[in-house]
Write an enzyme that holds these catalytic residues in place. Structure first.
Site, PDB file in Angstrom:
ATOM      1  N   PHE A 111       6.777   3.919   1.646  1.00 13.13           N
ATOM      2  CA  PHE A 111       7.017   4.170   0.231  1.00 13.13           C
ATOM      3  C   PHE A 111       7.160   5.628  -0.124  1.00 13.13           C
ATOM      4  O   PHE A 111       6.965   6.505   0.662  1.00 13.13           O
ATOM      5  CB  PHE A 111       5.897   3.547  -0.591  1.00 13.13           C
ATOM      6  N   ILE A 130       3.941  -2.640   4.662  1.00 14.59           N
ATOM      7  CA  ILE A 130       3.941  -2.954   3.232  1.00 14.59           C
ATOM      8  C   ILE A 130       5.058  -2.230   2.491  1.00 14.59           C
ATOM      9  O   ILE A 130       5.377  -2.590   1.365  1.00 14.59           O
ATOM     10  CB  ILE A 130       2.578  -2.641   2.586  1.00 14.59           C
ATOM     11  N   GLU A 131       5.639  -1.234   3.117  1.00 15.83           N
ATOM     12  CA  GLU A 131       6.718  -0.504   2.466  1.00 15.83           C
ATOM     13  C   GLU A 131       8.079  -1.139   2.686  1.00 15.83           C
ATOM     14  O   GLU A 131       8.868  -1.218   1.756  1.00 15.83           O
ATOM     15  CB  GLU A 131       6.760   0.931   2.996  1.00 15.83           C
ATOM     16  N   SER A 132       8.380  -1.534   3.913  1.00 15.19           N
ATOM     17  CA  SER A 132       9.770  -1.892   4.222  1.00 15.19           C
ATOM     18  C   SER A 132       9.942  -3.132   5.059  1.00 15.19           C
ATOM     19  O   SER A 132      11.066  -3.459   5.410  1.00 15.19           O
ATOM     20  CB  SER A 132      10.417  -0.750   4.990  1.00 15.19           C
TER      21      SER A 132
END
Length: 450
Positions: free
Chosen positions: A12, A175-177
């Site tokens: 993120f 959790i970002e990508s």
């Protein structure tokens, strides 16, 4: 032998979002309030010389698209991440449905405490909600992540180890990508670790019209480690570092002030932006799901096909189409392996890395001169290094552009007189201008090609 593993990932934004005013709020924030990302494919890089056949043993699964899913059960973020993951991994036979809602809190708490982590992973109702989102609502995505982690986690762990950072930070790209190296968020963050352009450049990534190293797994991971190290030097608390990674240090600092100077994530929780209040619980849940997915009937998705990759380095300007049409690798595959070249062009001048299927590297070396010359004029030589500006001569009134002189015929001019002015013959002027006789007209232009 150093392994460079390639596939898909991202994280993120590193820069503060707009400095919104955040008021104290109930701890029971909506568990679905996670920013949606626009996920998109990759590259391998290597720091060694011209051809580095021993430095890279990348294994990349190439998987068909799979679309059968109940969209009503998933958030926009999850659907986008799932679309990417199912292109790569066959998850159709991998998940056994188990009841995950009847486990007592003590089981989740004990499992989290048993993980060998430096970062605190406490348990509460928010963490439980996100654990269930992973293992109950999205088990196929976890299945795919477990497989993909075999390719990316060695990259993350090697860099985290060099910087002395906790290995559990490797779950941030989860959790970002969803481990997509070319993911882009609507605010402009990109790559495995979701750097904003300014932050990426600040930490040494090249970002311009042709190259975006935020998409390079190795270089982006290196930059992320430098960023995380710098944040820890400020906060000395990993949960605050993770929060700052999501919303920026400005928002974290404001939350600390509103909490009376307390420097603990759960103390400043009500004062953080809504998304960030969920971010640390999601990080804890991702640690749980990736380590205990098998206890919930989730197995690693089988990779349908593996491909060994290798890298070469070049300082010559090169278009991926030149490579594709000479060594028989599709453009889609080259883009997947080299996602940092946003317009399919290696700029040249400096040294850049090109990732190829390992069995094609020898052919590339044999055909290198042919590849460089192939369609060069149309693909890469379409830039004029210098422009000869129009220059007006005071004597003749003519002007010159790119080696050709243009003369406007005046009243009383004859071909003989014009030829004398420009030190050429009448015959030459006729040839240059396609004239069949000596007749010329005032106001017309003649080309003098000398």
């Amino acid at each position: 032998m150093r392994k460079i593993l390639c596939l898909a990932t991202c994280l993120f934004c590193m820069v503060s979002y707009a400095q919104e005013e955040v008021k104290p709020d109930s701890l029971a924030a909506d568990s679905s309030s996670v920013e949606s990302l626009e996920l998109v494919p990759m590259q391998v890089d290597d720091s060694l010389g011209v051809i580095d056949s021993v430095a890279v043993d990348s294994i990349i699964p190439i998987i068909p698209y799979y679309t059968h899913w109940n969209e009503n059960e998933l958030s926009d973020l999850e659907m986008r991440a799932l679309d990417w993951s199912l292109q790569w991994i066959d998850t159709s036979e991998c998940v056994i449905a188990l009841d995950t809602t009847s486990l007592p809190d003590s089981v989740y708490k004990a499992r989290l405490q048993a993980l060998p982590c430096v970062i605190e992973l406490p348990y509460n109702e928010r963490v439980r909600a996100f654990i269930l989102r992973y293992v109950k609502r999205n088990p196929k995505q976890v299945s795919r992540m477990m497989r993909m982690s075999e390719y990316y986690f060695p990259i993350f762990e090697e860099a985290l180890g060099r910087y002395g950072l906790p290995y559990e930070l490797k779950y941030l790209p989860i959790i970002e990508s969803a481990l997509n190296p070319v993911a882009r968020s609507y605010v402009g963050a990109a790559g495995l670790w979701q750097f904003m352009p300014a932050t990426g450049k600040l930490f040494g990534l090249e970002i311009n019209s042709l190259v975006d190293e935020r998409m390079d797994p190795l270089k982006a991971t290196e930059a992320a480690c430098r960023f995380l190290s710098s944040m820890y030097a400020v906060y000395h608390d990993w949960n605050l570092v993770i929060a700052a990674y999501n919303c920026g240090s400005g928002n974290v600092n404001k939350a600390i002030r509103r909490a009376g100077g307390k420097r603990d994530f759960w103390s400043i929780y009500p004062y953080l932006p809504r998304e960030t209040r969920n971010y640390v619980p999601i990080f804890i849940a991702a640690n749980y799901a990736m380590n205990y997915g098998t206890e919930h009937g989730i197995c690693k998705a089988p990779a349908e096909k593996a491909m060994m990759t290798d890298t070469i380095r070049t300082n010559k300007r090169l278009h991926l189409q030149q490579v594709s049409e000479n060594i028989g690798v599709t453009m889609d595959e080259l883009r997947r392996l080299n996602p940092q070249y946003s317009r399919d062009i290696l700029p040249g001048g400096s040294t850049y890395t090109l990732a190829l299927p390992s069995e094609k590297v020898g052919l590339y070396i044999d055909l290198q001169d042919t590849i460089m010359a192939y369609k060069a004029d149309s693909l890469i030589n379409n830039r004029r290094a210098e422009i000869d500006m129009a220059k007006v001569t005071s004597i003749t009134g003519a002007y010159r552009v790119n080696g050709v002189t243009y003369y406007k015929i005046k009243r009383g001019d004859t071909l003989g007189g014009i030829a004398k002015k420009f030190h050429c013959s009448v015959k030459q002027i006729k040839q240059w201008n396609g004239l069949k006789n000596d007749n010329i007209r005032e106001g017309k232009k003649l080309k003098i090609c000398k």
